[in-house]
Structures are given as structure tokens and as C-alpha cells.
Write a protein that holds these residues in place. Structure first.
Motif, PDB file in Angstrom:
ATOM      1  N   VAL A  92      -3.055  -1.925  -3.075  1.00  0.00           N
ATOM      2  CA  VAL A  92      -4.200  -1.517  -2.277  1.00  0.00           C
ATOM      3  C   VAL A  92      -4.644  -0.163  -2.800  1.00  0.00           C
ATOM      4  N   HIS A 114      -7.863   4.670   5.111  1.00  0.00           N
ATOM      5  CA  HIS A 114      -6.439   4.412   5.344  1.00  0.00           C
ATOM      6  C   HIS A 114      -6.206   3.349   6.421  1.00  0.00           C
ATOM      7  N   GLU A 115      -7.281   2.878   7.050  1.00  0.00           N
ATOM      8  CA  GLU A 115      -7.166   1.895   8.127  1.00  0.00           C
ATOM      9  C   GLU A 115      -7.656   0.522   7.673  1.00  0.00           C
ATOM     10  N   GLU A 116      -7.036  -0.521   8.198  1.00  0.00           N
ATOM     11  CA  GLU A 116      -7.461  -1.898   7.931  1.00  0.00           C
ATOM     12  C   GLU A 116      -8.684  -2.183   8.797  1.00  0.00           C
ATOM     13  N   ARG A 144      -7.154   3.054  -1.832  1.00  0.00           N
ATOM     14  CA  ARG A 144      -8.055   3.735  -0.905  1.00  0.00           C
ATOM     15  C   ARG A 144      -8.969   4.611  -1.754  1.00  0.00           C
ATOM     16  N   GLU A 150       0.859  -1.179   0.000  1.00  0.00           N
ATOM     17  CA  GLU A 150       0.000   0.000   0.000  1.00  0.00           C
ATOM     18  C   GLU A 150       0.897   1.232   0.000  1.00  0.00           C
TER      19      GLU A 150
END
Length: 171
Positions: free
Chosen positions: A105, A157-159, A107, A82
């Protein structure tokens, strides 16, 4: 009336002689499955080697190739890259002009817009992409799998925490 889409072909699998039809050409052997919608295989073999092989030998080579591919896939550990926030996630390839992701990845945010390409647009790095352009970006990974996790727009931006279960009613 809804248009019926063709089924995605199944991958070749380890087979027995009654599950395939083997034909030969100047460059090797063609292995076609009796089962519908399974991708065929063209096995390249040296002409002198091919001439000395029975169909069972060709099938054995084919099956061993599939076993080796599976063993390689099983031992490969994929790590998705990412790109850091604030760095461009998408670029235009200089050689082809195609939109391509810089990492593995993306976003994104989804918005509603009225337009020629449909009712939604995808924003990546504050840049709007039509569904057609988004498809172009994804096409670099044709043949791969994809998981899509929908999250609030300020958490891309967070899993996310993922829970495997049946969805609740009304969702």
C-alpha cells in the motif's frame, strides 16, 4: 493526433482444439490461440513424453495447468501489507538501485509542478517523485492489478468508504 496504444494481451484460457494451433520444439510445445491478442504458452515437456503425445494430449495438459492455476488463485487469500505511518514506504534496492515499495500500500499526495517529467509530482513520505520515478516504484508490481482511491490529503492513512455506483453529473 493521439498515438494508439497496443491492447493489453488477454490471458490464455481453457481451449478446444479449434481455438489453438500447437507446434513443437526441442523443449516442449507452443500453444498459440486463433483469437487475436491472446498470449501464447510454451509448455515445457520431456522430449520422450512429447514425442508420444498427440496434439489433443498436449492441449489437455495445457487446460489442466490453467485449471490448477485458477484453483490455486481461488484458494489464495491476499492480504496487502501497509507499513506503519512514520516508517519509510519506499527504499532503493541495494542490488539493483531501483526504487521499490516496502509494502503493498502506498500513501501518496499529488501536486502540480512544472518540470521535465510533466505537470504533476507524487509525494510519498514528504519525498517528491516524478511520474517517471513513481512508475519505477510501481514497476515492481508489473503483472498485478491496482486500485486507486483518491482521498483528501490528510486522510491517506485511512481506508476510505467505497460506494460502487455511477458518478454524479459534473464529476
Amino acid at each position: 493526433m493521439k498515438r494508439k496504444r497496443p491492447l493489453r494481451p488477454k490471458k490464455p484460457y481453457i481451449a478446444t482444439p479449434d481455438q489453438v494451433r500447437i507446434t513443437r520444439d526441442a523443449h516442449g510445445a507452443n500453444i498459440d490461440y486463433a483469437e487475436e491478442n491472446v498470449s501464447g504458452v510454451h509448455l515445457v515437456l520431456a522430449p520422450e513424453k512429447l514425442a508420444a503425445m498427440a496434439d489433443e494430449d498436449i492441449l489437455d495438459v495445457h487446460n489442466r495447468c490453467l485449471e490448477a492455476q485458477q484453483a490455486s488463485a481461488d484458494s489464495f487469500e491476499w492480504v496487502a501489507v501497509e507499513v506503519p505511518p512514520g516508517t519509510p514506504q519506499v527504499k532503493r534496492d541495494r542490488r539493483t538501485g531501483q526504487l521499490v515499495p516496502r509494502g503493498d500500500v502506498l500513501r501518496c499526495q499529488i501536486t502540480h509542478v512544472a518540470g521535465e517529467d510533466g505537470p504533476v509530482a507524487i509525494y510519498i513520505d514528504d519525498e517528491e517523485y516524478s511520474l517517471r520515478e513513481f512508475g519505477e516504484i510501481l514497476s515492481m508490481y508489473a503483472g498485478w492489478g491496482m486500485r486507486v482511491a483518491f482521498v483528501p490529503d490528510d486522510e491517506v492513512h485511512e481506508e476510505p468508504v467505497i460506494e460502487v455506483r455511477k458518478p454524479k453529473r459534473g464529476r
